[in-house]
Design a protein around this motif. Structure first.
Motif, PDB file in Angstrom:
ATOM      1  N   MET A  29       0.834  -1.198   0.000  1.00  0.00           N
ATOM      2  CA  MET A  29       0.000   0.000   0.000  1.00  0.00           C
ATOM      3  C   MET A  29       0.876   1.259   0.000  1.00  0.00           C
ATOM      4  SD  MET A  29      -2.840   1.341   2.687  1.00  0.00           S
ATOM      5  CE  MET A  29      -4.291   0.674   1.927  1.00  0.00           C
ATOM      6  N   TYR A  30       1.930   1.248   0.785  1.00  0.00           N
ATOM      7  CA  TYR A  30       2.853   2.384   0.877  1.00  0.00           C
ATOM      8  C   TYR A  30       3.452   2.691  -0.495  1.00  0.00           C
ATOM      9  CZ  TYR A  30       6.504   5.163   3.285  1.00  0.00           C
ATOM     10  OH  TYR A  30       7.317   6.158   3.737  1.00  0.00           O
ATOM     11  N   ARG A  31       3.913   1.661  -1.175  1.00  0.00           N
ATOM     12  CA  ARG A  31       4.508   1.840  -2.505  1.00  0.00           C
ATOM     13  C   ARG A  31       3.473   2.243  -3.551  1.00  0.00           C
ATOM     14  NH1 ARG A  31       8.935  -3.132  -2.612  1.00  0.00           N
ATOM     15  NH2 ARG A  31      10.311  -2.176  -1.067  1.00  0.00           N
ATOM     16  N   SER A  32       2.251   1.729  -3.441  1.00  0.00           N
ATOM     17  CA  SER A  32       1.185   2.115  -4.368  1.00  0.00           C
ATOM     18  C   SER A  32       0.842   3.586  -4.203  1.00  0.00           C
ATOM     19  CB  SER A  32      -0.071   1.273  -4.126  1.00  0.00           C
ATOM     20  OG  SER A  32       0.162  -0.065  -4.445  1.00  0.00           O
ATOM     21  N   ARG A  35       3.598   5.574  -5.843  1.00  0.00           N
ATOM     22  CA  ARG A  35       3.502   5.501  -7.303  1.00  0.00           C
ATOM     23  C   ARG A  35       2.437   6.471  -7.812  1.00  0.00           C
ATOM     24  NH1 ARG A  35       4.095   0.485  -7.516  1.00  0.00           N
ATOM     25  NH2 ARG A  35       1.952  -0.132  -7.190  1.00  0.00           N
ATOM     26  N   ALA A  36       1.284   6.513  -7.159  1.00  0.00           N
ATOM     27  CA  ALA A  36       0.212   7.418  -7.571  1.00  0.00           C
ATOM     28  C   ALA A  36       0.600   8.874  -7.325  1.00  0.00           C
ATOM     29  CB  ALA A  36      -1.073   7.077  -6.818  1.00  0.00           C
ATOM     30  N   LEU A  37       1.294   9.130  -6.246  1.00  0.00           N
ATOM     31  CA  LEU A  37       1.632  10.506  -5.881  1.00  0.00           C
ATOM     32  C   LEU A  37       2.717  11.112  -6.764  1.00  0.00           C
ATOM     33  CD1 LEU A  37       1.022  12.774  -3.913  1.00  0.00           C
ATOM     34  CD2 LEU A  37       2.762  11.834  -2.411  1.00  0.00           C
ATOM     35  N   ILE A  38       3.610  10.307  -7.258  1.00  0.00           N
ATOM     36  CA  ILE A  38       4.696  10.828  -8.095  1.00  0.00           C
ATOM     37  C   ILE A  38       4.145  11.541  -9.328  1.00  0.00           C
ATOM     38  CG2 ILE A  38       6.565  10.084  -9.649  1.00  0.00           C
ATOM     39  CD1 ILE A  38       7.460   8.209  -7.345  1.00  0.00           C
ATOM     40  N   GLY A  39       3.089  11.018  -9.917  1.00  0.00           N
ATOM     41  CA  GLY A  39       2.473  11.689 -11.069  1.00  0.00           C
ATOM     42  C   GLY A  39       1.904  13.048 -10.705  1.00  0.00           C
ATOM     43  N   ARG A  78      -9.762   8.548  -1.699  1.00  0.00           N
ATOM     44  CA  ARG A  78     -10.725   7.448  -1.852  1.00  0.00           C
ATOM     45  C   ARG A  78     -10.050   6.087  -1.782  1.00  0.00           C
ATOM     46  NH1 ARG A  78     -12.733  10.460  -6.160  1.00  0.00           N
ATOM     47  NH2 ARG A  78     -11.757   8.999  -7.590  1.00  0.00           N
ATOM     48  N   ASN A  79      -8.911   5.950  -2.440  1.00  0.00           N
ATOM     49  CA  ASN A  79      -8.262   4.642  -2.542  1.00  0.00           C
ATOM     50  C   ASN A  79      -7.303   4.324  -1.407  1.00  0.00           C
ATOM     51  OD1 ASN A  79      -9.217   3.402  -5.170  1.00  0.00           O
ATOM     52  ND2 ASN A  79      -8.748   5.498  -5.742  1.00  0.00           N
ATOM     53  N   PHE A  80      -6.931   5.326  -0.641  1.00  0.00           N
ATOM     54  CA  PHE A  80      -6.051   5.111   0.501  1.00  0.00           C
ATOM     55  C   PHE A  80      -6.697   5.739   1.733  1.00  0.00           C
ATOM     56  CE2 PHE A  80      -3.473   5.143  -3.315  1.00  0.00           C
ATOM     57  CZ  PHE A  80      -2.782   3.955  -3.187  1.00  0.00           C
ATOM     58  N   TYR A  81      -7.943   5.342   1.955  1.00  0.00           N
ATOM     59  CA  TYR A  81      -8.751   5.897   3.034  1.00  0.00           C
ATOM     60  C   TYR A  81      -8.095   5.624   4.389  1.00  0.00           C
ATOM     61  CZ  TYR A  81     -12.879   6.904   5.841  1.00  0.00           C
ATOM     62  OH  TYR A  81     -13.748   7.428   6.764  1.00  0.00           O
ATOM     63  N   LYS A  82      -8.111   6.634   5.238  1.00  0.00           N
ATOM     64  CA  LYS A  82      -7.539   6.543   6.592  1.00  0.00           C
ATOM     65  C   LYS A  82      -6.042   6.253   6.584  1.00  0.00           C
ATOM     66  CE  LYS A  82     -11.431   6.335   9.312  1.00  0.00           C
ATOM     67  NZ  LYS A  82     -11.715   6.811  10.608  1.00  0.00           N
ATOM     68  N   PHE A  83      -5.364   6.621   5.523  1.00  0.00           N
ATOM     69  CA  PHE A  83      -3.912   6.445   5.464  1.00  0.00           C
ATOM     70  C   PHE A  83      -3.300   7.384   6.494  1.00  0.00           C
ATOM     71  CE2 PHE A  83       0.322   6.511   3.670  1.00  0.00           C
ATOM     72  CZ  PHE A  83       0.460   5.221   3.185  1.00  0.00           C
ATOM     73  N   ALA A 126       8.106   5.811 -11.590  1.00  0.00           N
ATOM     74  CA  ALA A 126       7.217   5.903 -10.437  1.00  0.00           C
ATOM     75  C   ALA A 126       7.173   4.603  -9.642  1.00  0.00           C
ATOM     76  CB  ALA A 126       5.812   6.283 -10.886  1.00  0.00           C
ATOM     77  N   VAL A 127       7.847   3.572 -10.115  1.00  0.00           N
ATOM     78  CA  VAL A 127       7.896   2.311  -9.377  1.00  0.00           C
ATOM     79  C   VAL A 127       9.068   2.402  -8.417  1.00  0.00           C
ATOM     80  CG1 VAL A 127       8.143  -0.187  -9.529  1.00  0.00           C
ATOM     81  CG2 VAL A 127       6.908   1.063 -11.317  1.00  0.00           C
ATOM     82  N   THR A 128       8.746   2.562  -7.152  1.00  0.00           N
ATOM     83  CA  THR A 128       9.795   2.759  -6.155  1.00  0.00           C
ATOM     84  C   THR A 128       9.951   1.524  -5.281  1.00  0.00           C
ATOM     85  OG1 THR A 128       8.284   3.617  -4.483  1.00  0.00           O
ATOM     86  CG2 THR A 128       9.203   5.206  -6.047  1.00  0.00           C
ATOM     87  N   ASN A 129      11.083   1.430  -4.667  1.00  0.00           N
ATOM     88  CA  ASN A 129      11.313   0.374  -3.686  1.00  0.00           C
ATOM     89  C   ASN A 129      11.378   0.978  -2.292  1.00  0.00           C
ATOM     90  OD1 ASN A 129      11.382  -1.844  -5.420  1.00  0.00           O
ATOM     91  ND2 ASN A 129      13.465  -1.359  -6.024  1.00  0.00           N
ATOM     92  N   LEU A 130      10.486   1.924  -2.041  1.00  0.00           N
ATOM     93  CA  LEU A 130      10.437   2.557  -0.735  1.00  0.00           C
ATOM     94  C   LEU A 130      10.065   1.550   0.335  1.00  0.00           C
ATOM     95  CD1 LEU A 130       8.401   5.811  -1.469  1.00  0.00           C
ATOM     96  CD2 LEU A 130      10.846   5.631  -1.037  1.00  0.00           C
ATOM     97  N   HIS A 131      10.613   1.774   1.509  1.00  0.00           N
ATOM     98  CA  HIS A 131      10.218   0.977   2.669  1.00  0.00           C
ATOM     99  C   HIS A 131       9.464   1.882   3.623  1.00  0.00           C
ATOM    100  CE1 HIS A 131      12.450  -2.534   1.441  1.00  0.00           C
ATOM    101  NE2 HIS A 131      13.462  -1.743   1.143  1.00  0.00           N
TER     102      HIS A 131
END
Length: 161
Positions: A29-32, A35-39, A78-83, A126-131
């Motif tokens: 979820m963190y990486r998704s 990825r969405a935020l980079i755009g 909407r897609n990362f509710y309560k993040f 936008a594909v990151t290997n963030l931890h």
């Protein structure tokens, strides 16, 4: 600017198979989210980096609040509710860094400053290997003989021992 001490500890963790799934879901979820935020950050990069607070400028674009009920990009809410907000802010900083690096490399390429004459332009990846960042007290709590980590279990954010 005062000196600060950064300490890194290594703990041997023994998660159950179910806890491993929660940890994997959390990282996915963190990486998704990143990825969405980079755009979004790339699209509004000039506006974001020229703001007094780049993080706050980005949040205004993506996060609904009482004073900002209709952000431009509602997909993330909407897609990362309560993040968790502290994780969202860590991802914002990482996304700004990723886009900034790309923009710098791209401008250098445009100016002809290349390692090879026929080098291809850099690509924004936008594909990151963030931890997941584990902020003490918000994402991780230490006890004498165990640690509690906040994870996403597929439905909500919970503490796992």
């Amino acid at each position: 600017m005062g000196n600060s001490i950064v300490r890194t500890d290594r703990w041997q963790l023994a998660p159950t198979p179910e806890q491993v799934k929660h940890l994997e879901r959390t990282e996915k979820m963190y990486r998704s989210y990143a990825r969405a935020l980079i755009g979004v950050v790339f699209t509004h990069f000039d506006q974001i980096v020229s703001a007094d607070s780049p993080c706050a400028a980005t949040e205004r674009l993506i996060h609904a609040t009482k004073n900002n009920p209709n952000p431009r990009y509602q997909y993330l809410g909407r897609n990362f509710y309560k993040f968790p907000s502290y994780l969202r802010r860590a991802i914002i900083q990482a996304a700004i860094g990723q886009v900034s690096s790309f923009v710098t490399r791209y401008y250098r390429w445009q100016q002809g400053r290349r390692s090879k004459r026929n080098a291809l332009p850099p690509i924004l990846n936008a594909v990151t290997n963030l931890h997941v960042v584990l902020y003490r007290g918000q994402c991780i709590l230490f006890e004498e003989d165990c640690v509690h980590i906040k994870v996403y279990n597929g439905r909500e954010w919970t503490w796992e021992k």
